[in-house]
Write a protein that holds these residues in place. Sequence first.
Motif, PDB file in Angstrom:
ATOM      1  N   ALA A 122     -10.475  -5.357  16.665  1.00 30.86           N
ATOM      2  CA  ALA A 122     -10.337  -4.272  15.691  1.00 30.86           C
ATOM      3  C   ALA A 122     -11.330  -4.436  14.550  1.00 30.86           C
ATOM      4  O   ALA A 122     -11.895  -3.457  14.055  1.00 30.86           O
ATOM      5  N   LEU A 123     -11.562  -5.675  14.148  1.00 31.88           N
ATOM      6  CA  LEU A 123     -12.554  -5.933  13.107  1.00 31.88           C
ATOM      7  C   LEU A 123     -13.958  -5.578  13.593  1.00 31.88           C
ATOM      8  O   LEU A 123     -14.723  -4.905  12.895  1.00 31.88           O
ATOM      9  N   ALA A 124     -14.296  -6.053  14.783  1.00 30.29           N
ATOM     10  CA  ALA A 124     -15.634  -5.823  15.316  1.00 30.29           C
ATOM     11  C   ALA A 124     -15.910  -4.337  15.506  1.00 30.29           C
ATOM     12  O   ALA A 124     -17.056  -3.887  15.341  1.00 30.29           O
ATOM     13  N   ALA A 125     -14.873  -3.570  15.832  1.00 31.51           N
ATOM     14  CA  ALA A 125     -15.039  -2.140  16.062  1.00 31.51           C
ATOM     15  C   ALA A 125     -14.995  -1.331  14.775  1.00 31.51           C
ATOM     16  O   ALA A 125     -15.186  -0.110  14.802  1.00 31.51           O
ATOM     17  N   GLY A 126     -14.719  -1.994  13.663  1.00 30.35           N
ATOM     18  CA  GLY A 126     -14.623  -1.289  12.400  1.00 30.35           C
ATOM     19  C   GLY A 126     -13.306  -0.577  12.195  1.00 30.35           C
ATOM     20  O   GLY A 126     -13.147   0.179  11.231  1.00 30.35           O
ATOM     21  N   GLU A 127     -12.338  -0.811  13.082  1.00 32.74           N
ATOM     22  CA  GLU A 127     -11.032  -0.169  12.961  1.00 32.74           C
ATOM     23  C   GLU A 127     -10.159  -0.860  11.909  1.00 32.74           C
ATOM     24  O   GLU A 127      -9.173  -0.288  11.442  1.00 32.74           O
ATOM     25  N   LEU A 128     -10.507  -2.092  11.588  1.00 29.98           N
ATOM     26  CA  LEU A 128      -9.793  -2.876  10.592  1.00 29.98           C
ATOM     27  C   LEU A 128     -10.812  -3.346   9.569  1.00 29.98           C
ATOM     28  O   LEU A 128     -11.818  -3.964   9.926  1.00 29.98           O
ATOM     29  N   GLN A 129     -10.568  -3.021   8.306  1.00 31.11           N
ATOM     30  CA  GLN A 129     -11.510  -3.341   7.240  1.00 31.11           C
ATOM     31  C   GLN A 129     -10.979  -4.496   6.396  1.00 31.11           C
ATOM     32  O   GLN A 129      -9.836  -4.460   5.937  1.00 31.11           O
ATOM     33  N   LEU A 130     -11.828  -5.516   6.205  1.00 25.81           N
ATOM     34  CA  LEU A 130     -11.480  -6.650   5.363  1.00 25.81           C
ATOM     35  C   LEU A 130     -11.972  -6.432   3.944  1.00 25.81           C
ATOM     36  O   LEU A 130     -12.976  -5.755   3.715  1.00 25.81           O
ATOM     37  N   LEU A 131     -11.282  -7.048   3.003  1.00 24.09           N
ATOM     38  CA  LEU A 131     -11.758  -7.105   1.631  1.00 24.09           C
ATOM     39  C   LEU A 131     -11.638  -8.554   1.172  1.00 24.09           C
ATOM     40  O   LEU A 131     -10.524  -9.072   1.034  1.00 24.09           O
ATOM     41  N   ILE A 132     -12.762  -9.217   0.981  1.00 17.70           N
ATOM     42  CA  ILE A 132     -12.772 -10.589   0.484  1.00 17.70           C
ATOM     43  C   ILE A 132     -12.914 -10.524  -1.024  1.00 17.70           C
ATOM     44  O   ILE A 132     -13.941 -10.094  -1.552  1.00 17.70           O
ATOM     45  N   HIS A 133     -11.886 -10.955  -1.725  1.00 14.55           N
ATOM     46  CA  HIS A 133     -11.869 -10.867  -3.180  1.00 14.55           C
ATOM     47  C   HIS A 133     -12.889 -11.814  -3.810  1.00 14.55           C
ATOM     48  O   HIS A 133     -13.638 -11.424  -4.706  1.00 14.55           O
TER      49      HIS A 133
END
Length: 321
Positions: free
Chosen positions: A282-293
């Motif tokens: 999901a991350l690789a496909a852009g379906e899940l977005q991370l936010l690193i503070h």
Amino acid sequence: MQAIRMHQTGGPEVFALETLPDPAPVPGEVLIDVEAVGVNFIDCYHRSGLYPQPLPFTPGVEGAGTVCALGTGVTDWQIGDRVAWAGVPGSYAERIVVPTDRLVPIPATLTAEQAAAALLQGLTARVLTTETCPLAPGDSVLIHAGAGGMGRLLIQLARARGARVITTVGHADKIPLARAAGAERVIDRRHEDVLTACRDWTAGKGVRAVFDGIGEATFDTSLAALARRGMLVLFGQASGPVPPVDPARLAAGSLFLTRPSLFHYIAEPTALRAHATAVFAALAAGELQLLIHQTLTLSDAAAAHRALESGQTVGKLLLIP
């Protein structure tokens, strides 16, 4: 190698950066050069003594890095493999030994920082929304702390399953972050009554489920926000443990209360690998977005804990050895 050690429980001041011998892998383990470490509330619980650990202790249960040595007989991993782990203590260190069945491969499309930021919380969010309380299209859910690392992932995965999301934040500045993650309604809990907002949003019915990682400060509201036969998923206690609960309170709406632990869901290596593969895909496909503070050095572990416990962070905190 350098590692964070604690010789007693307490506040962040109990952390000390010490020089220790490199650990040696035994059969069934590999030695890893740690490249990124995730900072999580469970680390705070270990540090405070809420979840007792044998002392002295190196905190941290999540990280990513590169295999640099193999225990005798290990054939399923090779030196140079990029790997991540969750649920293995001792991660606040430059090197760590990890059992081979607790490792997952990092796809070439992801960095070690992304893997360390996503694995523990991503696994938790996926398990909570697909197994603990499987969400279906049209379900209405309340997610507390929607601008935090865990909250944003929960919102995204709940929305991916077709659920409608109302969420809380602790400051107005965090409202855009929660909305960007997919929340339909965001409550600034300092200025709005959460229960009233949930009732209004659901036309008085209440929500199908509440995902609550805050604990003591939100428990009563979370329980009252549920619709008939709704489920309160209490997966953390950032504000402190919930006092004993009379089960008769659940009779108000034939409610369900559960206190899941991720590690019971990923105890089998096949389950761990399946859930991790889904999160990374999901991350690789852009379906899940991370936010690193923020990324901090290993020596800043105490500062990372203070920031996390202050409630002022958004997204994930990482330590870089």
